[in-house]
Scaffold this motif. Structure first.
Motif, PDB file in Angstrom:
ATOM      1  N   ILE A  45       6.730   1.888   2.376  1.00 36.17           N
ATOM      2  CA  ILE A  45       5.746   2.362   3.304  1.00 36.17           C
ATOM      3  C   ILE A  45       4.655   1.689   3.495  1.00 36.17           C
ATOM      4  CG2 ILE A  45       3.884   4.151   3.328  1.00 36.17           C
ATOM      5  CD1 ILE A  45       5.665   6.334   2.646  1.00 36.17           C
ATOM      6  N   ARG A  68      -3.703  -1.660  -1.604  1.00 35.90           N
ATOM      7  CA  ARG A  68      -2.739  -0.676  -2.034  1.00 35.90           C
ATOM      8  C   ARG A  68      -1.265  -1.030  -2.593  1.00 35.90           C
ATOM      9  NH1 ARG A  68      -3.519   3.545   3.062  1.00 35.90           N
ATOM     10  NH2 ARG A  68      -5.626   3.251   3.325  1.00 35.90           N
ATOM     11  N   ARG A 101       1.650  10.499   3.740  1.00 34.88           N
ATOM     12  CA  ARG A 101       2.634  10.690   4.902  1.00 34.88           C
ATOM     13  C   ARG A 101       3.411  11.734   5.087  1.00 34.88           C
ATOM     14  NH1 ARG A 101       5.531   9.437   8.315  1.00 34.88           N
ATOM     15  NH2 ARG A 101       7.297   7.901   8.630  1.00 34.88           N
ATOM     16  N   GLU A 121      -4.344  10.184   4.920  1.00 37.45           N
ATOM     17  CA  GLU A 121      -3.240   9.278   5.268  1.00 37.45           C
ATOM     18  C   GLU A 121      -3.588   7.774   5.699  1.00 37.45           C
ATOM     19  OE1 GLU A 121      -0.681  10.958   8.162  1.00 37.45           O
ATOM     20  OE2 GLU A 121       0.721   9.220   8.308  1.00 37.45           O
ATOM     21  N   LYS A 122      -4.854   8.001   6.443  1.00 41.63           N
ATOM     22  CA  LYS A 122      -5.244   6.526   6.958  1.00 41.63           C
ATOM     23  C   LYS A 122      -5.910   5.757   6.001  1.00 41.63           C
ATOM     24  CE  LYS A 122      -4.985   7.580  11.711  1.00 41.63           C
ATOM     25  NZ  LYS A 122      -5.304   7.018  12.967  1.00 41.63           N
ATOM     26  N   ARG A 123      -6.724   6.623   5.221  1.00 43.90           N
ATOM     27  CA  ARG A 123      -7.798   5.687   4.407  1.00 43.90           C
ATOM     28  C   ARG A 123      -7.625   6.011   3.037  1.00 43.90           C
ATOM     29  NH1 ARG A 123     -10.533   2.534   4.150  1.00 43.90           N
ATOM     30  NH2 ARG A 123     -12.426   3.179   3.767  1.00 43.90           N
ATOM     31  N   GLU A 124      -6.804   6.846   2.393  1.00 39.97           N
ATOM     32  CA  GLU A 124      -6.448   7.137   1.115  1.00 39.97           C
ATOM     33  C   GLU A 124      -7.754   7.730   0.448  1.00 39.97           C
ATOM     34  OE1 GLU A 124      -4.034   4.753  -1.458  1.00 39.97           O
ATOM     35  OE2 GLU A 124      -2.361   5.151  -0.352  1.00 39.97           O
ATOM     36  N   ASP A 161       0.341   8.868  -3.845  1.00 36.70           N
ATOM     37  CA  ASP A 161       0.243   7.619  -3.364  1.00 36.70           C
ATOM     38  C   ASP A 161       0.415   7.682  -1.851  1.00 36.70           C
ATOM     39  OD1 ASP A 161       2.977   8.518  -3.037  1.00 36.70           O
ATOM     40  OD2 ASP A 161       3.422   7.235  -4.886  1.00 36.70           O
ATOM     41  N   ALA A 162       0.711   6.692  -1.011  1.00 37.16           N
ATOM     42  CA  ALA A 162       0.908   6.788   0.512  1.00 37.16           C
ATOM     43  C   ALA A 162       1.859   7.643   0.765  1.00 37.16           C
ATOM     44  CB  ALA A 162       1.232   5.300   1.077  1.00 37.16           C
ATOM     45  N   ALA A 163       3.020   7.779   0.102  1.00 40.96           N
ATOM     46  CA  ALA A 163       4.096   8.607   0.737  1.00 40.96           C
ATOM     47  C   ALA A 163       3.677   9.969   0.804  1.00 40.96           C
ATOM     48  CB  ALA A 163       5.405   8.723  -0.275  1.00 40.96           C
ATOM     49  N   ARG A 210       4.817   7.577  14.038  1.00 40.03           N
ATOM     50  CA  ARG A 210       4.246   6.212  13.364  1.00 40.03           C
ATOM     51  C   ARG A 210       3.670   6.382  12.047  1.00 40.03           C
ATOM     52  NH1 ARG A 210       0.524   3.127  15.827  1.00 40.03           N
ATOM     53  NH2 ARG A 210      -0.628   5.169  15.416  1.00 40.03           N
ATOM     54  N   LEU A 211       3.565   5.122  11.359  1.00 39.84           N
ATOM     55  CA  LEU A 211       2.795   5.254  10.188  1.00 39.84           C
ATOM     56  C   LEU A 211       1.248   5.172  10.587  1.00 39.84           C
ATOM     57  CD1 LEU A 211       5.389   2.901   8.610  1.00 39.84           C
ATOM     58  CD2 LEU A 211       4.915   5.150   7.403  1.00 39.84           C
ATOM     59  N   ARG A 212       0.556   5.835   9.806  1.00 41.14           N
ATOM     60  CA  ARG A 212      -0.911   5.704  10.353  1.00 41.14           C
ATOM     61  C   ARG A 212      -1.789   4.771   9.216  1.00 41.14           C
ATOM     62  NH1 ARG A 212      -2.109  10.208  13.281  1.00 41.14           N
ATOM     63  NH2 ARG A 212      -0.091  11.129  13.856  1.00 41.14           N
ATOM     64  N   VAL A 213      -2.348   3.932   9.844  1.00 39.42           N
ATOM     65  CA  VAL A 213      -3.254   2.995   8.908  1.00 39.42           C
ATOM     66  C   VAL A 213      -4.559   3.173   9.885  1.00 39.42           C
ATOM     67  CG1 VAL A 213      -3.726   0.802   7.931  1.00 39.42           C
ATOM     68  CG2 VAL A 213      -1.523   1.711   9.023  1.00 39.42           C
ATOM     69  N   GLY A 214      -5.616   3.642   9.114  1.00 45.48           N
ATOM     70  CA  GLY A 214      -6.950   3.544   9.673  1.00 45.48           C
ATOM     71  C   GLY A 214      -7.728   2.274   9.631  1.00 45.48           C
TER      72      GLY A 214
END
Lengths: 659, 379
Positions: B39, B71, A205, A266-269, A200-202, A641-645
């Motif tokens: 998150i 998500r 991250r 991280e950005k796009r899974e 998952d996202a974690a 920072r958290l990254r989001v594409g």
């Protein structure tokens, strides 16, 4: 007592690693939270115990406790304190203890600073990390124990090797190990994800900063090792494609690929399975590097362990972890959920290209390193795969990669516009072309290949700058607006720019030092001169030198450029009197980014001396570029920072599945 | 005692590392999904901040928001683990309290040396100074030499001690320094060669051979050099030459020389058909050919052997013409003639010695005595 306590702490660390590898694992399978939290406490305790153990060994070195065999073999009361301490990891046993220390340090850090990590994932990650520590601690206790004692103790230690008394060599192994072992964390995360069956996202991250930190250390470690070889060994070379160098270079290539694919993750899974595979691959290559260096299968100046039982032990560790990881991967990769979608021409696509080229390059290095070993094992024939092989295979693979580098950051996520990206890079392309054309006009066609390399370096550097210029709208908005945008830009963007710029700088150094270096060897008597690259070196005479443990002769040279004295160089021949061991100290003078490198051979009775002089064009840029790359990595690492594409909304084009 | 207490403390700490989590009440469960959700929520906040600062466009921000939300929903769907039921953890506690200490102590007692105290260099120096162990003496001389590396005598004194202790590499170094500082002599060169040979596992290396050759240049009779050169001939497979060299050496060696037995043993090794066991105590004091010599003679070309020995004897005789004061030289010459059966020559040389040493009665007395012992002029 302190030594024995350190020994006992090491045993306890092993037992705790075994407990920490099994109980939390069992807890994760049963969903039992209390068992899972054991992973954290045992990881921290492991670190404390191994640190005590390492401290005890360091103490034994500092006070020259010759009842410890390892100290007898690798130290001497006359060593300066700094080298007594660096002697702790300057030998096989101590360096393995350092390796284990860094391993549990990373485990402890994960345990302490990962509150937002899902408990199950954390337990599994730490359990995997504990397995790795258990394997290495067992190896240390069984096959290379630094705490073995001697009774009665000898009165003096045996080693005072002057070549190893060097600051560069004192720092080089810990840096390299921080890099190697840092890869174990992303490996542990990958295995945990495979066992757990989901990412998952974690996950992403966490993997990226660890990989980034490990990559920074690896970059510094490799650069440092290269510079050490350059100034200490007196051959004037900075990279030899020596198997030991390759052993650290392969994890670096894989870690670079992992770093980039972790961004996508991280950005796009997207690219989940591929990222996991790369994480496994990177740590496998680190283990392989350890095996190659530590087992003594290589006949290289670096390999100082020659005990075959150790080699077989490490080979077993290698087989269990790499084999186990890939089997697990084969069995479980299919169960992981698919990630985001993207078009072939997009930031993701560019990163996939980067990954493919880097792993392919890594594979060629692997082949070049292992093929001679395999051939020798099978047929007994000894061959050496040197620079020509790597020039023909590794080089061509790097060229398209380097050409593509500036495009990557210019493309949007999910679907990009290559034409627009190309337009933004027009200035960089123009600069590269200008350099090429001017160069051709000045130097003619024989230097075309080298000029192409220089143009490539310019393309990389200006391309990196253009990306930032575009993002802060330099020239298209007011300076104040650009400044505001620049300040608001995430540090990771600056990190990308700096690191890519560093690649260009290193490329420029490599091209310059390869294509335009000149070398002259002459036998000179005092008063005689030689010329290299427009500079005249006059041998003025001999200067007696002595410094504590050595005596010797310095040979003084005046360097003149057009009649003006620009430098005085004094390479030395030293004799370390206790060992009666001669060494050569080269003298280096930096002009801009280029260096004049002088080393002397034996001095004959009549004063004639063989003098070797190199003019190394732009050679300092090689290491400067590495430093810049590392700085880029650190900059990016500081961006928490958290990254989001932000994907570009679809217009017409079709997206394709990521994997 | 302190060690055991400290070890006990460490053991308790290790047990606690496993025990404490077992007893600690766990926080509200479903941390799994919770962490992932937090998150995603952080990501949404981040996105909003980016949008405010104008780092991304509205369209992009919207697309990203949709993706993150997707998500977030997925992570909810993935669900969470079941809370763990309160348990006794009997096995786990047993592991922590019994297994960890027992295995750790057991393993440690197997690999460790708990009874051996630390011995830092400084405290040992204070303790042992004045007691004068060999180790300490060596260390003192070494320290002295490290400070005064140009003290050639020091190196020379140290080298035989190194040899006796089997520290051959150190001996090579010490002799090399002695040679460099005090000058090259037959003895130093041959000792240096010997150290090199011993350092490489009794193989006479190229360097060692060079040293022995140099020694023979200073003194063609230097027995140590001749011994090892003979050994090297055997090692390099030149069997005939080796046998000749051994015979020549044995022929000119005083009967009580300590290396004679080894020389004979080496010679015997080269003659597989010999019936004499290598370490057979020949009659070293007996003048005349020994059993080995006879056996040797059967093995080799007589002409070669004759030439070699005669050459050496002639060299010795010539040397004594120039320097008649060398009493051991005379003794060796007598013995050689007697071994070769040239008794007349032996008598002649005795007469020559009497002639030349007429003014040095003390030396003549020594020569007379050895001639008598060897058995010249008894008839």
């Amino acid at each position: 007592m302190i030594v024995e306590l350190g020994h006992y702490a090491l045993v306890l660390a092993l037992i705790l690693a075994l407990a920490g590898g099994t109980l939390p694992f069992w807890g994760a399978l049963r969903g039992d939270e209390r068992l899972m939290t054991i992973a954290s406490t045992t990881s921290i305790a492991q670190f404390v115990f191994v640190a005590m153990s390492f401290g005890a060994l360091t103490y034994a070195y500092v006070v020259s406790d010759f009842s410890v065999q390892n100290v007898v073999e690798n130290s001497h009361t006359l060593k300066p304190l700094l080298y007594k301490i660096s002697g702790v990891w300057g030998n096989h046993e101590g360096s393995m203890l350092l390796w284990a220390l860094i391993l549990v340090l990373f485990g402890g850090l994960v345990a302490l600073f990962s509150d937002n990590l899902p408990l199950k994932l954390k337990a599994l990650v730490l359990a995997v990390q504990s397995w790795i520590s258990a394997a290495f601690l067992l190896f240390i206790l069984v096959a290379s124990n630094p705490f073995l004692r001697l009774n009665p103790a000898p009165f003096q230690g045996r080693d005072l090797n002057p070549v190893l008394q060097d600051v560069g060599l004192a720092i080089h192994p810990p840096l390299l190990y921080l890099g190697y072992v840092g890869c174990s964390i992303s490996f542990a995360f990958a295995i945990a994800a495979l066992i757990d069956g989901r990412i998952d996202a974690a996950w992403a991250r966490w993997v990226r900063p660890w990989t980034l930190a490990a990559w920074c250390f690896l970059t510094l470690g490799i650069a440092m090792g290269s510079y050490w070889a350059y100034y200490e060994l007196g051959w004037g070379g900075w990279w030899f494609w020596d198997p030991v160098e390759n052993a650290s270079f392969m994890p670096w290539l894989a870690a670079t690929a992992l770093l980039h694919s972790a961004i996508v993750m991280e950005k796009r899974e997207a690219l989940k399975i591929w990222t996991i595979l790369l994480a496994i691959l990177t740590f496998s290559l680190s283990l392989l590097g350890t095996f190659l260096v530590r087992s003594g299968v290589l006949t290289s100046v670096h390999a100082f362990a020659t005990d075959p039982t150790r080699g077989i032990f490490i080979l077993c560790i290698l087989c269990v972890f790499i084999g186990g990881a890939f089997s697990l991967f084969a069995a479980r990769a299919g169960t992981l959920s698919q990630g985001g979608l993207f078009a072939p021409i997009s930031r993701e696509g560019a990163l996939v290209l980067n990954n493919l080229l880097l792993t392919a390059a890594c594979a060629t290095v692997l082949v070049g390193t292992l093929y001679p070993l395999a051939l020798e094992a099978i047929t007994g024939e000894k061959i050496s795969v040197g620079a020509p092989f790597f020039d023909m295979t590794f080089g061509p693979m790097m060229v398209p990669l380097l050409i593509a580098v500036p495009f990557g950051p210019m493309l949007a996520w999910k679907r990009g516009d290559i034409v627009a990206a190309g337009q933004r890079l027009l200035f960089a392309f123009g600069a590269a072309m200008a350099v090429m054309i001017v160069g051709l006009a000045l130097m003619g066609t024989p230097s075309a290949l080298a000029l192409f390399g220089v143009a490539l370096a310019v393309w990389l550097m200006v391309g990196a700058l253009s990306e930032i210029a575009f993002r802060i709208k330099l020239g298209r908005a007011s300076l104040a607006e650009s400044w505001r945008r620049g300040a608001g830009l995430p540090r990771s963007a600056w990190g990308t720019m700096v690191a890519h710029f560093g690649v260009g700088v290193t490329v420029l150094g490599v091209i310059g030092a390869t294509a335009w270096q000149s070398e002259t060897i002459a036998s000179l008597k005092p008063g005689q001169s030689m010329t290299i690259d427009g500079r005249t070196l006059t041998m003025d005479g001999f200067v007696p030198i002595s410094g504590g443990t050595f005596t010797g002769t310095g040979v003084r040279f005046s360097v003149r450029e057009g009649g003006n004295l620009v430098a005085v160089l004094e390479p030395e021949k030293r004799i370390y009197t206790v060992q009666n061991m001669p060494t050569t100290e080269s003298a280096i003078k930096t002009f801009g980014f280029s260096q004049l490198y002088v080393s002397v051979g034996d001095i004959a009775a009549d004063g004639s001396t063989v003098v070797r002089v190199y003019w190394k064009t732009l050679v300092a840029l090689i290491w400067l570029g590495s430093l810049i790359m590392t700085a880029g990595g650190v900059l990016s690492l500081s961006d928490r920072r958290l990254r989001v594409g932000a994907p570009k909304p679809a217009r017409r084009s079709l997206a394709i599945p990521a994997e | 005692m302190l060690l055991w207490i400290a070890m006990a403390v460490l053991t308790v700490a290790a047990s606690l590392a496993v025990l404490i989590p077992l007893g600690r009440p766990t926080r509200a469960t479903s941390a799994n999904a919770g962490a992932a959700r937090s998150i995603y929520r952080d990501q949404l906040d981040e996105l909003a901040r980016d949008r405010e600062r104008g780092l991304i466009g509205e369209g992009e921000a919207e697309a990203a928001r949709i993706e993150i939300s997707r998500r977030l929903l997925n992570s909810d769907a993935a669900g969470s683990g079941t809370p763990s039921a309160p348990q006794a953890y009997r096995i786990e506690r047993l592991i922590a309290v019994v297994a960890i200490p027992l295995i750790a102590i057991g393993a440690y007692l197997y690999v460790g040396s708990p009874l051996l105290p630390d011995s830092p260099f400084a405290s040992r120096q204070a303790q042992e100074s004045g007691q004068g162990g060999v180790d300490e003496l060596i260390a003192k001389v070494e320290a002295h030499l490290a400070a005064n590396p140009e003290d050639g005598r020091g190196w020379e004194i140290l080298s035989p001690i190194y040899m006796r202790l089997g520290r051959y590499d150190d001996a090579v170094r010490a002799l090399g320094n002695a040679k460099r500082l005090l000058g090259s002599t037959a003895e130093r060169e041959s000792l240096y060669g010997e150290a090199l040979t011993r350092a490489s596992g009794d193989v006479v290396t190229e360097d060692a051979r060079a040293a022995f050759d140099k020694a023979l240049k200073f003194d063609p009779d230097e027995p140590r050099a001749r011994f090892y050169l003979a050994l090297s001939l055997g090692q390099s497979g030149s069997k005939d030459e080796a046998i000749a060299a051994w015979n020549a050496l044995i022929a000119t060696t005083p009967a009580d020389a300590p290396w004679l037995a080894s020389a004979r043993a080496e010679l015997a090794k080269l003659q597989p058909t010999s019936t004499v066991p290598p370490d057979a105590p020949g009659a070293p004091a007996a003048p005349g050919p020994t059993a080995e010599d006879v056996a040797a003679a059967a093995e080799q070309s007589p002409v070669e052997r004759e030439q070699m020995i005669n050459g050496m004897v002639a060299g010795l005789a010539a040397k004594l013409e120039a320097d008649p004061t060398d009493t051991t030289g005379w003794e060796r010459l007598f013995r050689a003639y007697m071994v070769l059966g040239r008794t007349d020559d032996a008598k002649a040389s005795l007469a020559r010695a009497r002639n030349q040493l007429i003014e040095k009665p003390d030396l003549l007395a020594v020569v007379e005595k050895s001639a008598h012992d060897i058995g010249i002029g008894k008839d």
